[in-house]
Design a protein around this motif. Sequence first.
Motif, short mmCIF file in Angstrom:
data_model
loop_
_atom_site.label_atom_id
_atom_site.label_comp_id
_atom_site.label_asym_id
_atom_site.label_seq_id
_atom_site.Cartn_x
_atom_site.Cartn_y
_atom_site.Cartn_z
N LYS A 51 0.90 -0.98 0.15
CA LYS A 51 0.05 0.07 0.13
C LYS A 51 0.71 1.03 0.05
O LYS A 51 1.96 1.23 0.90
CB LYS A 51 -0.91 -0.10 1.24
N THR A 52 0.70 2.11 -0.91
CA THR A 52 1.38 3.31 -0.89
C THR A 52 0.36 4.45 -0.49
O THR A 52 -0.72 4.08 -0.13
CB THR A 52 1.71 3.71 -2.35
N LYS A 53 0.77 5.71 -0.56
CA LYS A 53 0.02 6.78 -0.26
C LYS A 53 -1.46 6.90 -0.69
O LYS A 53 -2.66 6.93 -0.17
CB LYS A 53 0.58 8.15 -0.54
N HIS A 54 -1.76 6.53 -2.14
CA HIS A 54 -2.82 6.88 -2.93
C HIS A 54 -3.40 5.34 -3.38
O HIS A 54 -4.52 5.33 -3.68
CB HIS A 54 -2.87 7.82 -3.86
N ASN A 55 -2.57 4.42 -3.48
CA ASN A 55 -3.28 3.24 -4.09
C ASN A 55 -2.10 2.01 -3.65
O ASN A 55 -1.41 2.08 -2.70
CB ASN A 55 -3.06 3.21 -5.60
N LYS A 56 -2.18 0.87 -4.55
CA LYS A 56 -1.34 -0.28 -4.18
C LYS A 56 -0.38 -0.50 -5.33
O LYS A 56 -0.73 -0.25 -6.43
CB LYS A 56 -2.08 -1.34 -4.19
N THR A 57 0.85 -0.99 -5.00
CA THR A 57 1.76 -1.24 -6.11
C THR A 57 2.60 -2.42 -5.79
O THR A 57 2.43 -2.80 -4.78
CB THR A 57 2.83 0.11 -6.42
N GLN A 58 3.29 -3.15 -6.84
CA GLN A 58 4.00 -4.10 -6.59
C GLN A 58 5.16 -4.02 -5.85
O GLN A 58 5.71 -2.85 -5.76
CB GLN A 58 4.46 -4.74 -8.01
N LEU A 59 5.64 -5.01 -5.04
CA LEU A 59 6.50 -4.91 -4.06
C LEU A 59 7.92 -5.12 -4.65
O LEU A 59 8.82 -4.48 -4.73
CB LEU A 59 6.47 -6.18 -2.82
N ILE A 60 7.99 -5.97 -5.89
CA ILE A 60 9.08 -6.20 -6.58
C ILE A 60 8.70 -6.02 -8.17
O ILE A 60 7.77 -6.31 -8.58
CB ILE A 60 9.75 -7.79 -6.32
N TYR A 61 9.64 -5.29 -8.72
CA TYR A 61 9.85 -4.83 -9.96
C TYR A 61 10.98 -5.65 -10.80
O TYR A 61 11.79 -5.80 -10.08
CB TYR A 61 9.91 -3.56 -10.31
N ASP A 62 10.50 -6.02 -12.06
CA ASP A 62 11.55 -6.20 -13.07
C ASP A 62 11.96 -4.94 -13.77
O ASP A 62 11.08 -4.42 -14.26
CB ASP A 62 11.07 -7.21 -13.98
N ALA A 63 13.29 -4.83 -13.59
CA ALA A 63 13.90 -3.60 -13.93
C ALA A 63 13.96 -3.56 -15.45
O ALA A 63 14.66 -4.23 -16.15
CB ALA A 63 15.25 -3.33 -13.61
N LYS A 64 12.86 -2.60 -16.07
CA LYS A 64 13.17 -2.72 -17.64
C LYS A 64 14.00 -2.07 -18.23
O LYS A 64 14.30 -1.97 -19.38
CB LYS A 64 11.71 -1.83 -17.95
N TRP A 65 14.83 -1.39 -17.52
CA TRP A 65 15.94 -0.60 -18.08
C TRP A 65 17.27 -1.56 -18.38
O TRP A 65 18.15 -1.10 -18.87
CB TRP A 65 16.34 0.69 -17.25
N ASN A 66 17.07 -2.81 -17.86
CA ASN A 66 17.95 -3.51 -18.07
C ASN A 66 17.68 -4.80 -19.20
O ASN A 66 16.56 -5.01 -19.47
CB ASN A 66 18.34 -4.57 -16.92
N PRO A 75 11.00 1.23 -3.24
CA PRO A 75 11.47 1.92 -2.16
C PRO A 75 10.65 1.89 -1.06
O PRO A 75 11.18 2.02 0.10
CB PRO A 75 11.72 3.34 -2.64
N LEU A 76 9.41 1.75 -1.19
CA LEU A 76 8.49 1.80 0.02
C LEU A 76 8.41 0.49 0.63
O LEU A 76 7.49 0.22 1.57
CB LEU A 76 7.13 2.55 -0.29
N GLY A 77 8.74 -0.75 0.13
CA GLY A 77 8.72 -1.96 0.75
C GLY A 77 9.57 -2.59 1.43
O GLY A 77 9.58 -3.74 1.45
N LEU A 78 10.43 -1.96 1.95
CA LEU A 78 11.57 -2.57 2.91
C LEU A 78 11.09 -3.17 4.09
O LEU A 78 11.37 -4.30 4.25
CB LEU A 78 12.64 -1.50 3.26
N ASP A 79 10.26 -2.50 4.76
CA ASP A 79 9.85 -3.07 6.10
C ASP A 79 8.91 -4.40 5.77
O ASP A 79 8.85 -5.40 6.07
CB ASP A 79 8.69 -2.19 6.77
N THR A 80 8.02 -4.01 4.58
CA THR A 80 7.19 -5.20 4.13
C THR A 80 8.19 -6.48 3.68
O THR A 80 7.92 -7.63 4.15
CB THR A 80 6.30 -4.99 2.86
N PHE A 81 9.07 -6.26 3.08
CA PHE A 81 10.26 -7.53 2.57
C PHE A 81 10.87 -8.06 3.95
O PHE A 81 11.10 -9.22 3.93
CB PHE A 81 11.18 -6.71 1.69
N LYS A 82 11.19 -7.21 4.83
CA LYS A 82 11.69 -7.76 5.90
C LYS A 82 10.84 -8.66 6.66
O LYS A 82 11.25 -9.62 7.28
CB LYS A 82 12.33 -6.42 7.04
N GLU A 83 9.85 -8.26 6.74
CA GLU A 83 8.58 -8.93 7.47
C GLU A 83 8.52 -10.26 6.76
O GLU A 83 8.48 -11.46 7.29
CB GLU A 83 7.24 -8.37 7.44
N ILE A 84 8.40 -10.24 5.47
CA ILE A 84 8.32 -11.69 4.49
C ILE A 84 9.48 -12.52 4.95
O ILE A 84 9.39 -13.70 5.06
CB ILE A 84 8.54 -11.32 3.12
#
Length: 89
Positions: A51-66, A75-84
């Motif tokens: 959950k972000t400020k206004h909506n939901k977004t993916q925790l893990i992304y595939d970097a399209k620039w690679n 960037p907002l998922g560090l605490d969630t990832f640690k819990e997992i």
Amino acid sequence: MANTSSNFTKEDFLNATDLVKILNEQYGKEYDLDTVKKTMESEFRKKTLIKTKHNKTQLIYDAKWNHRKALRLHPLGLDTFKEILEKGK
């Protein structure tokens, strides 16, 4: 690290190596690279949302620039990832 703005740069999205460094520094626990990579792949396949400020977004992304698969943590998922990670241990 927990920036609440909606404009992030690609440097804000952490790869597994950077994530291990930050987790070990901030939380004082030893996380190994292999476990973090496997967890990132698992959460990417599950399409885990945060959950972000206004909506939901993916925790893990595939970097399209690679040109090859390169998973990155939102960037907002560090605490969630640690819990997992803690649930998996």
